[in-house]
Design a protein around this motif. Structure first.
Motif, PDB file in Angstrom:
ATOM      1  N   SER A 382       0.832  -1.208   0.000  1.00 45.27           N
ATOM      2  CA  SER A 382       0.000   0.000   0.000  1.00 45.27           C
ATOM      3  C   SER A 382       0.863   1.254   0.000  1.00 45.27           C
ATOM      4  N   PHE A 383       1.937   1.224   0.799  1.00 49.52           N
ATOM      5  CA  PHE A 383       2.836   2.371   0.834  1.00 49.52           C
ATOM      6  C   PHE A 383       3.502   2.581  -0.524  1.00 49.52           C
ATOM      7  N   THR A 384       3.915   1.491  -1.154  1.00 48.29           N
ATOM      8  CA  THR A 384       4.534   1.601  -2.483  1.00 48.29           C
ATOM      9  C   THR A 384       3.551   2.167  -3.499  1.00 48.29           C
ATOM     10  N   CYS A 385       2.303   1.707  -3.426  1.00 52.55           N
ATOM     11  CA  CYS A 385       1.281   2.226  -4.340  1.00 52.55           C
ATOM     12  C   CYS A 385       1.031   3.712  -4.119  1.00 52.55           C
ATOM     13  N   SER A 386       1.109   4.146  -2.860  1.00 53.12           N
ATOM     14  CA  SER A 386       0.909   5.568  -2.574  1.00 53.12           C
ATOM     15  C   SER A 386       2.003   6.417  -3.199  1.00 53.12           C
ATOM     16  N   LEU A 387       3.226   5.878  -3.276  1.00 57.47           N
ATOM     17  CA  LEU A 387       4.319   6.606  -3.922  1.00 57.47           C
ATOM     18  C   LEU A 387       4.171   6.598  -5.437  1.00 57.47           C
ATOM     19  N   VAL A 388       3.817   5.430  -5.979  1.00 58.73           N
ATOM     20  CA  VAL A 388       3.669   5.313  -7.431  1.00 58.73           C
ATOM     21  C   VAL A 388       2.499   6.170  -7.924  1.00 58.73           C
ATOM     22  N   GLY A 389       1.416   6.171  -7.157  1.00 56.86           N
ATOM     23  CA  GLY A 389       0.228   6.926  -7.565  1.00 56.86           C
ATOM     24  C   GLY A 389       0.195   8.354  -7.073  1.00 56.86           C
ATOM     25  N   TYR A 390       1.335   8.890  -6.662  1.00 57.65           N
ATOM     26  CA  TYR A 390       1.373  10.255  -6.132  1.00 57.65           C
ATOM     27  C   TYR A 390       0.961  11.269  -7.190  1.00 57.65           C
ATOM     28  N   ARG A 391       0.074  12.169  -6.799  1.00 57.60           N
ATOM     29  CA  ARG A 391      -0.333  13.276  -7.655  1.00 57.60           C
ATOM     30  C   ARG A 391      -0.117  14.576  -6.892  1.00 57.60           C
ATOM     31  N   PRO A 392       0.437  15.585  -7.533  1.00 59.26           N
ATOM     32  CA  PRO A 392       0.682  16.861  -6.836  1.00 59.26           C
ATOM     33  C   PRO A 392      -0.602  17.431  -6.254  1.00 59.26           C
TER      34      PRO A 392
END
Length: 469
Positions: A382-392
């Motif tokens: 989940s943490f990795t997905c939060s980084l990959v899916g980061y939007r400004p």
């Protein structure tokens, strides 16, 4: 730091709810513009989807009257004095409700934790009797299948679970430390999860039935009236309330519920800090009057640091703190370390034996699998997905923050998540022996901290007893 700001806004709305006419129900106020639309008097056959240059009365009340919002974070502007007075009132309430510790907080929570359920049931019944409620409920119960393939959805869901159960925030260990040794924590955890989940589901019915009513009245899809974050509590729901008979009554019920629920969360957050500091420095902090003095200092420090959030540009600052410093990614990252430390370093078998010793119940072996493998894996993914899916971060989907604001946000994020590895490196660097010996020593539970020793219970209860008096 940001939660009590929401309580200040809710208190201001509650005060306005006692007006003869709700100020967000009309366009006849000094803060309204020529583009304002009053939903309660508009022709329902109007094609709302083409009203691109108009704003609703509830939106103008929120942005122009409550926030007095500026054009950007570069323009902080002046303090919104009415919001600041509400913020002061909230801090005073919080201070006197927890200044004596759990002895006073426990009595207050009997009311603040139970009365919102009365309000929730009232709002649920009212919502389900509104026209269009069924469409709202169906929208709530039937997910959009394509969104289930979006990793961001699952990341947000996981983060919401952690926040909802206060996992990783220190709240549960702090409050449970006041229990007796043989308190059935196993049973408490099961009931906590059940009650929390049922409450969330019931609250969803209360909210989406009203959103269905709004969509029905405006003749638009529910997706166009659904909001998230502050927009739901301070725009969408007040707007719906203004369209009901007896709007003042339903507005009062709603904001009383919001305030009481928020106060519970704020009490716990403050108690985490107080109990942690007192336990770290017992000889200094357990003297008469020390807790009250430190709590006053803590409240004043938080209040003065929050003044920037009650200015005309404060909403932009608030959103940066909420998005970067209090987001789900930070909690997910910290919880990975917590689960590894608990299951792999302290030991899952040791934890099972402690639960058996405390409660007399053998915990389900599935919990051991969760502690060792499932929970760390899910958190890490989940943490990795939060980084990959980061939007400004943007505000209202149109305002883009300047570069320095994003830098400030990432500094806030790193200030939260780097403390754990930084402390580990510090302990490795200051220990005795070679690097391998230091690492092995730090990965072993302290031999004098066995929680299964009944002799320790006497000392623990004595210490906690001092906090209660």
């Amino acid at each position: 730091m940001t939660y009590i700001i929401i309580l200040a806004w809710a208190l201001l709305y509650l005060v306005f709810s006692f007006s003869s006419q709700l100020p967000w129900a009309s366009c006849n106020n000094y803060w309204n513009t020529d583009n304002c639309i009053d939903l309660s008097t508009q022709n329902k056959t109007l094609n709302w989807t083409n009203q691109t240059n108009t704003t609703f009365a509830a939106t103008e009340f929120w942005e122009r009257r409550v926030l007095g919002i500026s054009s950007g974070i570069e323009e902080i502007g002046s303090i919104r004095w009415d919001v600041m007075l509400c913020l002061i009132a909230m801090w005073i309430i919080c201070y006197f409700c927890i200044w004596k510790g759990v002895k006073t907080t426990g009595k207050v929570v009997y009311f603040t934790a139970t009365f919102p359920y009365v309000m929730l049931v009232i709002l649920l019944i009212r919502g389900l009797t509104l026209p269009g409620a069924l469409e709202g409920v169906l929208y709530y119960l039937l997910p959009e299948p394509s969104r289930l393939a979006d990793p961001q959805v699952w990341m947000e869901a996981g983060a919401q679970i952690l926040f909802s159960y206060s996992v990783g925030l220190g709240s549960l260990p702090v409050l449970s430390s006041y229990n007796t040794y043989n308190n059935n924590c196993y049973n408490d955890c099961l009931w906590l999860c059940l009650l929390n989940s049922v409450t969330s589901v019931v609250a969803g019915f209360a909210v989406f039935s009203v959103l269905g009513f709004m969509a029905h009245e405006q003749g638009v899809p529910i997706a166009e009236v659904a909001e998230s974050g502050p927009g739901l509590a301070f725009i969408a729901y007040p707007q719906a309330v203004a369209m009901m008979p007896l709007p003042q009554l339903w507005s009062i019920c709603f904001f009383v519920m919001i305030i009481l629920l928020g106060l519970d969360t704020q009490f716990v957050s403050m108690e985490v800090v107080m109990t942690s500091i007192i336990d770290m420095f017992p000889t200094v902090m357990r003297r008469a009057g020390r807790r009250e003095s430190f709590l006053l200092l803590f409240c004043l420090t938080c209040f003065f640091s929050q003044l920037v959030m009650v200015t005309e540009g404060g909403m932009y600052v608030f959103q940066i703190f909420d998005f970067f410093a209090c987001n789900g990614g930070c909690i997910l990252f910290l919880c990975v370390f917590e689960t590894v430390a608990l299951a792999w370093i302290f030991g899952a078998e040791r934890l099972l034996s402690i639960i058996k010793d405390m409660t007399g119940v053998h915990a389900n072996p599935f919990f051991k699998i969760c502690w060792l493998y499932l929970t760390p894996l899910v958190l890490l993914v989940s943490f990795t997905c939060s980084l990959v899916g980061y939007r400004p971060l943007t505000f209202n989907r149109w305002y883009v923050y300047p570069a320095w604001a994003y830098v400030l946000g990432w500094v806030l994020t790193l200030s939260s998540i780097l403390l754990v590895p930084a402390w580990a490196l510090y302990k490795l660097g200051t220990g005795t022996g070679n690097l391998r010996q230091r690492f092995n020593h730090l990965c072993q539970p302290a031999p004098d901290c066995s929680l299964t020793q009944k002799g320790d219970e006497t000392e623990l209860q004595h210490i906690k007893g001092e906090d209660l008096h």
